[in-house]
Design a protein around this motif. Structure first.
Motif, PDB file in Angstrom:
ATOM      1  N   PRO A  37       0.825  -1.210   0.000  1.00 37.93           N
ATOM      2  CA  PRO A  37       0.000   0.000   0.000  1.00 37.93           C
ATOM      3  C   PRO A  37       0.859   1.259   0.000  1.00 37.93           C
ATOM      4  O   PRO A  37       2.055   1.224   0.285  1.00 37.93           O
ATOM      5  N   GLY A  38       0.256   2.394  -0.298  1.00 34.96           N
ATOM      6  CA  GLY A  38       0.965   3.655  -0.432  1.00 34.96           C
ATOM      7  C   GLY A  38       1.578   4.146   0.860  1.00 34.96           C
ATOM      8  O   GLY A  38       1.491   3.504   1.905  1.00 34.96           O
ATOM      9  N   THR A  39       2.215   5.308   0.777  1.00 33.29           N
ATOM     10  CA  THR A  39       2.885   5.890   1.934  1.00 33.29           C
ATOM     11  C   THR A  39       1.864   6.246   3.011  1.00 33.29           C
ATOM     12  O   THR A  39       0.698   6.515   2.722  1.00 33.29           O
ATOM     13  N   PRO A  40       2.288   6.271   4.280  1.00 32.96           N
ATOM     14  CA  PRO A  40       1.344   6.584   5.364  1.00 32.96           C
ATOM     15  C   PRO A  40       0.737   7.976   5.193  1.00 32.96           C
ATOM     16  O   PRO A  40       1.422   8.925   4.795  1.00 32.96           O
ATOM     17  N   THR A  41      -0.524   8.064   5.487  1.00 32.28           N
ATOM     18  CA  THR A  41      -1.224   9.353   5.396  1.00 32.28           C
ATOM     19  C   THR A  41      -1.376  10.011   6.750  1.00 32.28           C
ATOM     20  O   THR A  41      -2.072  11.022   6.871  1.00 32.28           O
ATOM     21  N   ALA A  42      -0.740   9.477   7.788  1.00 29.47           N
ATOM     22  CA  ALA A  42      -0.817  10.060   9.123  1.00 29.47           C
ATOM     23  C   ALA A  42       0.276  11.102   9.281  1.00 29.47           C
ATOM     24  O   ALA A  42       1.448  10.820   9.051  1.00 29.47           O
ATOM     25  N   GLY A  43      -0.114  12.310   9.653  1.00 28.70           N
ATOM     26  CA  GLY A  43       0.864  13.350   9.892  1.00 28.70           C
ATOM     27  C   GLY A  43       0.711  14.545   8.971  1.00 28.70           C
ATOM     28  O   GLY A  43      -0.313  14.719   8.298  1.00 28.70           O
ATOM     29  N   THR A  44       1.740  15.355   8.918  1.00 30.48           N
ATOM     30  CA  THR A  44       1.747  16.586   8.137  1.00 30.48           C
ATOM     31  C   THR A  44       2.249  16.315   6.720  1.00 30.48           C
ATOM     32  O   THR A  44       3.314  15.702   6.559  1.00 30.48           O
ATOM     33  N   PRO A  45       1.530  16.740   5.691  1.00 31.15           N
ATOM     34  CA  PRO A  45       2.034  16.567   4.321  1.00 31.15           C
ATOM     35  C   PRO A  45       3.334  17.353   4.123  1.00 31.15           C
ATOM     36  O   PRO A  45       3.402  18.544   4.419  1.00 31.15           O
ATOM     37  N   GLY A  47       5.412  16.631   1.104  1.00 28.66           N
ATOM     38  CA  GLY A  47       5.827  16.552  -0.288  1.00 28.66           C
ATOM     39  C   GLY A  47       5.222  15.354  -0.973  1.00 28.66           C
ATOM     40  O   GLY A  47       4.253  14.767  -0.476  1.00 28.66           O
ATOM     41  N   ARG A  48       5.798  14.986  -2.117  1.00 34.75           N
ATOM     42  CA  ARG A  48       5.308  13.841  -2.888  1.00 34.75           C
ATOM     43  C   ARG A  48       6.417  12.809  -3.060  1.00 34.75           C
ATOM     44  O   ARG A  48       7.593  13.143  -3.133  1.00 34.75           O
ATOM     45  N   HIS A  49       5.985  11.558  -3.140  1.00 36.83           N
ATOM     46  CA  HIS A  49       6.923  10.456  -3.336  1.00 36.83           C
ATOM     47  C   HIS A  49       7.596  10.611  -4.703  1.00 36.83           C
ATOM     48  O   HIS A  49       6.935  10.853  -5.711  1.00 36.83           O
ATOM     49  N   GLN A  50       8.902  10.466  -4.738  1.00 33.72           N
ATOM     50  CA  GLN A  50       9.633  10.701  -5.982  1.00 33.72           C
ATOM     51  C   GLN A  50       9.374   9.630  -7.036  1.00 33.72           C
ATOM     52  O   GLN A  50       9.598   9.864  -8.214  1.00 33.72           O
ATOM     53  N   CYS A  57       3.373  12.004   4.157  1.00 36.62           N
ATOM     54  CA  CYS A  57       3.049  12.673   5.412  1.00 36.62           C
ATOM     55  C   CYS A  57       4.030  12.222   6.493  1.00 36.62           C
ATOM     56  O   CYS A  57       4.484  11.077   6.502  1.00 36.62           O
ATOM     57  N   LEU A  58       4.332  13.123   7.395  1.00 38.39           N
ATOM     58  CA  LEU A  58       5.299  12.821   8.449  1.00 38.39           C
ATOM     59  C   LEU A  58       4.903  13.542   9.726  1.00 38.39           C
ATOM     60  O   LEU A  58       4.625  14.740   9.716  1.00 38.39           O
ATOM     61  N   ASP A  59       4.836  12.805  10.806  1.00 35.77           N
ATOM     62  CA  ASP A  59       4.643  13.338  12.152  1.00 35.77           C
ATOM     63  C   ASP A  59       4.990  12.203  13.113  1.00 35.77           C
ATOM     64  O   ASP A  59       4.280  11.197  13.161  1.00 35.77           O
ATOM     65  N   PRO A  60       6.086  12.320  13.860  1.00 40.12           N
ATOM     66  CA  PRO A  60       6.495  11.191  14.708  1.00 40.12           C
ATOM     67  C   PRO A  60       5.445  10.796  15.731  1.00 40.12           C
ATOM     68  O   PRO A  60       5.281   9.609  16.028  1.00 40.12           O
ATOM     69  N   LEU A  61       4.711  11.773  16.272  1.00 38.65           N
ATOM     70  CA  LEU A  61       3.684  11.449  17.257  1.00 38.65           C
ATOM     71  C   LEU A  61       2.484  10.778  16.594  1.00 38.65           C
ATOM     72  O   LEU A  61       1.910   9.829  17.140  1.00 38.65           O
ATOM     73  N   ALA A  62       2.093  11.254  15.415  1.00 41.61           N
ATOM     74  CA  ALA A  62       0.987  10.625  14.689  1.00 41.61           C
ATOM     75  C   ALA A  62       1.359   9.211  14.253  1.00 41.61           C
ATOM     76  O   ALA A  62       0.536   8.294  14.325  1.00 41.61           O
TER      77      ALA A  62
END
Length: 339
Positions: A37-45, A47-50, A57-62
């Motif tokens: 499945p695709g990249t995690p959607t939890a966290g702050t956007p 950018g886009r996958h190259q 999306c990235l957020d260590p707490l999320a």
């Protein structure tokens, strides 16, 4: 007849072997490849996958809450100008949007002051003539201790003592550029205990120096001396080390009570220590140590109060910017020759 012949040819093609006369090479067919499945959607956007073009999306707490990681710690490493601070600013903005309180634990340039002010947060500017931080300030933890049961309060009291002593030892080692002896550590610990018993407020480095110079019986007992002259000889180096904290290169920054406590109700907090940067790595390292200790004490106190139901439970995102400067300013690292 035609249909049966067609099936026969198909079976012959499947049994064909390459390189053998009378046998046919089967044609190649494209087989779909299924990927995860695709990249995690939890966290702050961010950018886009190259490769796939999906939003990343990235957020260590999320990610921790979603079970994607077991440790929310992050380490951002890269060459100058590659966007490290830009990435962290993006995470800070996303954290505020989702109800997490970012705390910039020592902004050295500053990189985050304008952003935190724009987000309606609190900016504390540490430096001579500006805000001050008391390295021994544990008032938030003391307030939490007053609400705990006797056993829990005693545990927290020892935690406060340990933090005060550890930070005082770190600052003393920093200005001395050498380790504090075991005997000096015992004396400092006893001095902190006496000040905790005698003062109704948080002690300062000035208070510790004053009680060492007074030399009460409790401190003489800790030094295993039986006369005032022997006591002064035993504590002479320690007295000069503490004097350096309040009159040397660190004077005017960490020698008085905290002027502006952290407001954990603010949407974001930044401790701006850029004004001490010009004084060198020693002062900057000391500012980082004090900022880290004070902020973590505040967060731990808020957590203790939340456990009691006396305060709302919050999530915090700590940003320790320019961590390498603290390592370079430490005596053990600064004295190591460069290969």
């Amino acid at each position: 007849m035609g249909l049966a012949r067609s099936r026969y040819r198909t079976r012959r093609a499947r049994r064909s072997r390459p390189g053998v006369p009378g046998h046919h090479q089967p044609s190649l067919r494209s087989v779909p490849i299924h990927r995860a499945p695709g990249t995690p959607t939890a966290g702050t956007p961010i950018g886009r996958h190259q490769l796939w073009g999906e939003v990343v999306c990235l957020d260590p707490l999320a990610w921790l809450r979603e079970g994607l990681v077991t440790n929310p710690g992050m380490f951002v490493l890269g060459q100058p100008g590659t966007g490290k601070s830009t990435l962290v600013k993006r995470l800070v903005t996303g954290a505020v949007a989702t109800g997490t309180t970012p705390i910039i634990l020592g902004d050295t340039k500053p990189d985050y002051t304008l952003l935190v002010e724009y987000l309606g947060g609190q900016v504390i500017r540490v430096g001579r003539g500006f805000d001050r931080i008391n390295p021994l300030d544990a008032s938030p933890l003391d307030q939490a201790r007053q609400r705990l049961s006797s056993a829990d309060a005693e545990t927290l009291r020892w935690e406060v003592r340990s933090r005060r002593l550890s930070l005082l030892l770190a600052l003393a080692t920093l200005v001395r550029e050498a380790r504090i002896t075991n005997a000096e550590e015992v004396v400092l610990g006893r001095a902190i205990d006496l000040l905790d018993e005698r003062l109704a407020h948080d002690p300062t480095v000035v208070d510790v120096l004053r009680i060492l110079e007074q030399g009460p019986d409790e401190l003489r007992s800790a030094t295993r001396t039986d006369s005032a002259e022997s006591y002064r000889a035993q504590t002479r180096d320690l007295v000069f080390t503490l004097d350096l904290l309040i009159s040397g290169s660190l004077a005017g920054v960490f020698d008085s009570p905290t002027t502006r406590p952290l407001n954990l109700d603010a949407p974001a907090i930044s401790v701006d220590i850029s004004r001490v940067r010009a004084a060198g790595d020693k002062l900057l390292t000391a500012a980082m140590l004090c900022t880290w200790a004070y902020a973590f004490g505040m967060v731990d106190a808020a957590t203790a109060l939340a456990d009691l139901g006396a305060a709302p439970r919050r999530s915090y995102l700590g940003v320790m910017d320019e961590l390498w400067r603290a390592l370079r300013g430490a005596p053990a690292w600064s004295s190591t020759p460069t290969p």
